[in-house]
Design a protein around this motif. Structure first.
Motif, PDB file in Angstrom:
ATOM      1  N   LEU A 108       4.248  67.123  47.171  1.00  0.00           N
ATOM      2  CA  LEU A 108       3.449  68.102  46.449  1.00  0.00           C
ATOM      3  C   LEU A 108       2.453  67.323  45.599  1.00  0.00           C
ATOM      4  O   LEU A 108       2.845  66.481  44.786  1.00  0.00           O
ATOM      5  CB  LEU A 108       4.326  68.990  45.566  1.00  0.00           C
ATOM      6  CG  LEU A 108       5.292  69.914  46.325  1.00  0.00           C
ATOM      7  CD1 LEU A 108       6.294  70.539  45.362  1.00  0.00           C
ATOM      8  CD2 LEU A 108       4.528  71.015  47.063  1.00  0.00           C
ATOM      9  N   ILE A 109       1.165  67.568  45.816  1.00  0.00           N
ATOM     10  CA  ILE A 109       0.115  66.888  45.050  1.00  0.00           C
ATOM     11  C   ILE A 109      -0.316  67.789  43.908  1.00  0.00           C
ATOM     12  O   ILE A 109      -0.639  68.961  44.112  1.00  0.00           O
ATOM     13  CB  ILE A 109      -1.091  66.557  45.947  1.00  0.00           C
ATOM     14  CG1 ILE A 109      -0.705  65.563  47.050  1.00  0.00           C
ATOM     15  CG2 ILE A 109      -2.245  66.007  45.129  1.00  0.00           C
ATOM     16  CD1 ILE A 109      -1.831  65.247  48.021  1.00  0.00           C
ATOM     17  N   LEU A 142      -5.565  58.083  52.994  1.00  0.00           N
ATOM     18  CA  LEU A 142      -5.745  59.478  52.603  1.00  0.00           C
ATOM     19  C   LEU A 142      -5.204  60.425  53.652  1.00  0.00           C
ATOM     20  O   LEU A 142      -4.531  61.411  53.328  1.00  0.00           O
ATOM     21  CB  LEU A 142      -7.231  59.751  52.349  1.00  0.00           C
ATOM     22  CG  LEU A 142      -7.606  61.197  51.995  1.00  0.00           C
ATOM     23  CD1 LEU A 142      -6.896  61.640  50.728  1.00  0.00           C
ATOM     24  CD2 LEU A 142      -9.115  61.329  51.851  1.00  0.00           C
ATOM     25  N   SER A 143      -5.470  60.150  54.896  1.00  0.00           N
ATOM     26  CA  SER A 143      -5.002  61.029  55.966  1.00  0.00           C
ATOM     27  C   SER A 143      -3.476  61.112  55.978  1.00  0.00           C
ATOM     28  O   SER A 143      -2.905  62.194  56.115  1.00  0.00           O
ATOM     29  CB  SER A 143      -5.506  60.516  57.317  1.00  0.00           C
ATOM     30  OG  SER A 143      -5.043  61.340  58.367  1.00  0.00           O
ATOM     31  N   HIS A 193      -1.404  64.659  55.261  1.00  0.00           N
ATOM     32  CA  HIS A 193      -0.595  65.261  56.316  1.00  0.00           C
ATOM     33  C   HIS A 193       0.906  65.158  56.041  1.00  0.00           C
ATOM     34  O   HIS A 193       1.713  65.636  56.849  1.00  0.00           O
ATOM     35  CB  HIS A 193      -0.957  64.661  57.676  1.00  0.00           C
ATOM     36  CG  HIS A 193      -2.294  65.117  58.170  1.00  0.00           C
ATOM     37  ND1 HIS A 193      -3.443  64.392  57.957  1.00  0.00           N
ATOM     38  CD2 HIS A 193      -2.684  66.252  58.811  1.00  0.00           C
ATOM     39  CE1 HIS A 193      -4.483  65.035  58.465  1.00  0.00           C
ATOM     40  NE2 HIS A 193      -4.051  66.159  58.985  1.00  0.00           N
ATOM     41  N   SER A 194       1.280  64.556  54.916  1.00  0.00           N
ATOM     42  CA  SER A 194       2.693  64.571  54.499  1.00  0.00           C
ATOM     43  C   SER A 194       2.873  65.459  53.271  1.00  0.00           C
ATOM     44  O   SER A 194       3.901  65.402  52.604  1.00  0.00           O
ATOM     45  CB  SER A 194       3.161  63.144  54.176  1.00  0.00           C
ATOM     46  OG  SER A 194       2.465  62.622  53.042  1.00  0.00           O
ATOM     47  N   LYS A 236      -8.390  68.360  58.580  1.00  0.00           N
ATOM     48  CA  LYS A 236      -7.439  69.202  59.322  1.00  0.00           C
ATOM     49  C   LYS A 236      -6.158  69.445  58.516  1.00  0.00           C
ATOM     50  O   LYS A 236      -5.043  69.419  59.060  1.00  0.00           O
ATOM     51  CB  LYS A 236      -7.120  68.590  60.683  1.00  0.00           C
ATOM     52  CG  LYS A 236      -8.341  68.530  61.607  1.00  0.00           C
ATOM     53  CD  LYS A 236      -7.989  67.943  62.962  1.00  0.00           C
ATOM     54  CE  LYS A 236      -9.127  68.113  63.961  1.00  0.00           C
ATOM     55  NZ  LYS A 236     -10.452  67.733  63.462  1.00  0.00           N
ATOM     56  N   VAL A 237      -6.335  69.685  57.214  1.00  0.00           N
ATOM     57  CA  VAL A 237      -5.194  70.020  56.364  1.00  0.00           C
ATOM     58  C   VAL A 237      -4.802  71.464  56.636  1.00  0.00           C
ATOM     59  O   VAL A 237      -5.639  72.374  56.579  1.00  0.00           O
ATOM     60  CB  VAL A 237      -5.562  69.835  54.870  1.00  0.00           C
ATOM     61  CG1 VAL A 237      -4.422  70.300  53.981  1.00  0.00           C
ATOM     62  CG2 VAL A 237      -5.885  68.376  54.602  1.00  0.00           C
ATOM     63  N   LYS A 238      -3.535  71.698  56.947  1.00  0.00           N
ATOM     64  CA  LYS A 238      -3.116  73.035  57.382  1.00  0.00           C
ATOM     65  C   LYS A 238      -2.924  73.994  56.209  1.00  0.00           C
ATOM     66  O   LYS A 238      -3.164  75.197  56.343  1.00  0.00           O
ATOM     67  CB  LYS A 238      -1.818  72.941  58.193  1.00  0.00           C
ATOM     68  CG  LYS A 238      -0.625  72.376  57.422  1.00  0.00           C
ATOM     69  CD  LYS A 238       0.629  72.337  58.282  1.00  0.00           C
ATOM     70  CE  LYS A 238       1.817  71.782  57.488  1.00  0.00           C
ATOM     71  NZ  LYS A 238       3.057  71.766  58.305  1.00  0.00           N
TER      72      LYS A 238
END
Length: 639
Positions: free
Chosen positions: A4-5, A57-58, A62-63, A223-225
């Motif tokens: 969680l960012i 960053l990617s 994506h995590s 492509k962040v969901k």
């Protein structure tokens, strides 16, 4: 576990705290006011370096389950009265007097609305009303109004205003001059409160909108969901499209309050005052008996609004606040140099003095370790600015000016929370933000507070506090004088809204808790909250208004804070000394304690300097320090 960012965007620095279970990684970066999406991605890239050992960053995105974001940009804009020019159209001249009820409301109204007001007489109808509306909207826009707030005496009349305007003005004009209709924005029959809510929301909206949609677009390229979530002043988070700009006001400090409540529970503290000192403001909030002080109808800068807000007060004093001389007196804030150009010592062209410049020349700040050594600080620039703007006008030396500036700054910070102090025995001051630890002890002593708590994560504590946020949506309907059948129908409609919004957040409504209540508004402004009962009497006797409220919440994982300190104590280990000016004539070599290198139970005494990651705490003479089980800094005034 997915991460969680949590991001807290300030006027000078942007903080990021990434959590996964009990592990946290955090860092800071300079705010980029021209394009706030840039510092968002700068922060996430830096955080990925902390986590992976190199920029990734990617991999981080994506995590990640959710990105929760708060910003002080709206708060700072309102403090400094910097934003769009608004126009106000009403159908009752008396409302203008109701909106001007004290000096603060006069000042804010004059600065953001001014004479861009219009009155369409309530007796007008038909062609006369059409002509009057068109003429007044045209006049307001010609006078420079960039956004319009419209408020009528009834729901039906406001709908009529909307129909006429949408028919008579082309879409491209309305798109360039957005309209807000007060009754669509808030289910509140207290009209001055409802209209002020619309005014403030319209003022804040562009500041928030420009950045957020830009940030969402940049996230899509990765492509962040999951969509970006906006953290709100009420402690919840939601998608950008479902967020109200007004609720972003002081959202960062609400994160700090959530973290403060966790500290109060962990350490068993009955009354904690938080001070979150950022670049532009000091934000003050209260946690009493482990409960965050909130108002069901909140206030912003002393102005009542229709929404629930935490009771946070923002004062224009921070690390980038301008310190100047006016009429022979040193004045601190409320104007700020922000991140651009920033304090003079940043070397970005700043030509006005700040407390950051003062603490650099006093020796409190080490230019080699500031922002973990990532930023060079220029003492010569600070000295030149303070000589020119403070010392010379007062006819004193730079050294004398430094002491007087530091004293006035501490007094100003103290003023921000002094009225909320219960007693020296029961009150604890939780100080955080980049500037909170630096002046906390001096400010606490002035206000009569003897205990100060500086969290290990002080520099990013509001971002850490966002970790306690859940995804939530709130809804209200005015049900005064409705029948039981009508109330049940309204509740069913609200339930369908919650189902739709939570589905768009990615969750089924059955995964969410739903809390129903009645809000009873008294003519004197008090609000009572009562349990929902479809058989309750909601008649408007005595001027009461009853509002049906629903909050739907999807819980997310939260961190656990460990309190207390060991019974066995040991001496804190100094990493060296630092030459610090303690008076105009005296420079002392003070011990420097690195917080991360101290074991729980370590103790020491001031005068001293404690260095945490991205923050510096000054411990004056007469104060004792102790390290808690969680690595937090506990300070006690023994004088």
């Amino acid at each position: 576990m997915e991460r969680l960012i949590n991001i807290d965007n300030g006027g000078t620095l942007t903080d990021i705290c990434v959590g996964s279970g009990t592990d946290f990684a955090f860092t800071k970066t300079l705010t980029t006011p021209v394009d706030l999406s840039q510092c968002l991605f700068d922060a996430m890239t830096k955080a990925s370096t902390v986590i992976y050992g190199e920029p990734n960053l990617s991999g981080l995105l994506h995590s990640t389950q959710h990105i929760r974001y708060s910003s002080t940009q709206g708060t700072n804009a309102l403090v400094e009265h910097k934003g769009p020019r608004l126009g106000l159209l009403v159908d009752d001249a008396d409302i203008l007097d109701e909106l001007h009820f004290d000096a603060r409301s006069w000042s804010l109204f004059d600065d953001i609305v001014g004479d861009r007001t219009a009155i369409v007489p309530s007796e007008l109808d038909g062609d006369e009303l059409n002509s009057a509306l068109v003429a007044e909207v045209t006049r307001l826009t010609a006078a420079g109004a960039e956004r319009l707030v419209l408020a009528a005496s009834s729901q039906a009349r406001e709908k009529m205003f909307k129909r006429i305007i949408l028919e008579r003005f082309p879409r491209h004009l309305l798109g360039s001059v957005p309209l807000l209709f007060s009754r669509e924005f808030a289910a509140d029959e207290v009209r001055a409160r409802r209209i002020w809510s619309g005014i403030i929301n319209s003022f804040l909206h562009p500041t928030v909108e420009r950045f957020l949609y830009s940030a969402e677009q940049r996230l899509r390229t990765h492509k962040v969901k999951n969509p970006l979530l906006i953290y709100r002043n009420d402690g919840g988070s939601s998608r950008v499209a479902k967020s109200v700009a007004l609720k972003t006001y002081s959202s960062g400090p609400r994160g700090g309050l959530e973290g403060t409540r966790a500290l109060a529970q962990a350490y068993g503290l009955p009354h904690v005052l938080m001070i979150d000192v950022g670049g532009t403001t000091t934000d003050v909030g209260i946690v009493r008996d482990h409960q965050i002080a909130t108002a069901r109808r909140g206030e912003i800068n002393g102005i009542p609004v229709s929404y629930e807000l935490s009771d946070v007060h923002s004062t224009g004093v921070g690390g980038s606040s301008i310190i100047a001389v006016e009429d022979g007196q040193i004045i601190v804030g409320p104007k700020s140099v922000g991140a651009a150009p920033g304090p003079a010592c940043f070397g970005f062209g700043g030509t006005q003095a700040t407390i950051t410049d003062v603490n650099l020349l006093l020796g409190v700040l080490d230019p080699d370790t500031y922002l973990d050594g990532e930023m060079f600080l220029d003492k010569d620039r600070s000295r030149a600015v303070i000589q020119q703007s403070i010392a010379d006008p007062l006819g004193i030396t730079v050294e004398e000016a430094l002491i007087e500036m530091a004293s006035e700054y501490a007094r100003k910070v103290s003023e921000s929370f002094a009225s909320s102090v219960d007693s020296a025995e029961t009150t604890t001051l939780a100080a955080f933000g980049g500037g909170g630890p630096m002046s906390a002890c001096e400010a606490a002593r002035i206000a009569g507070v003897r205990k100060v708590l500086i969290p290990k994560l002080a520099a990013v504590f509001s971002a850490f506090g966002i970790s306690f946020s859940n995804i939530s949506h709130a809804y209200e309907r005015n049900v005064t004088d409705l029948s039981q059948t009508q109330i049940e129908a309204a509740a069913g409609e609200m339930e369908s809204w919650a189902t739709r919004d939570m589905f768009q957040e990615g969750y089924d409504i059955d995964e969410c808790t739903r809390d129903w209540s009645y809000l009873v508004d008294h003519p004197d402004g008090r609000v009572l909250s009562e349990a929902f009962d479809s058989t309750a009497d909601v008649r408007s006797e005595g001027g009461l208004q009853t509002t049906l409220a629903l909050r739907a919440t999807r819980n997310l994982p939260h961190p656990i804070v460990k309190g207390g300190s060991p019974e066995t104590k040991s001496a804190a280990v100094s990493a060296g000394t630092r030459a610090v000016r303690t008076s105009a004539e005296v420079v002392e070599d003070l011990p420097v304690y690195l917080l991360d290198q101290q074991v729980p139970g370590a103790t020491g005494a001031g005068p001293a300097i404690v260095e945490g990651q991205f923050f510096t705490a000054r411990v004056p003479a007469g104060w004792e320090l102790e390290i808690s089980n969680s690595g937090d800094l506990l300070l006690t005034d023994t004088h």
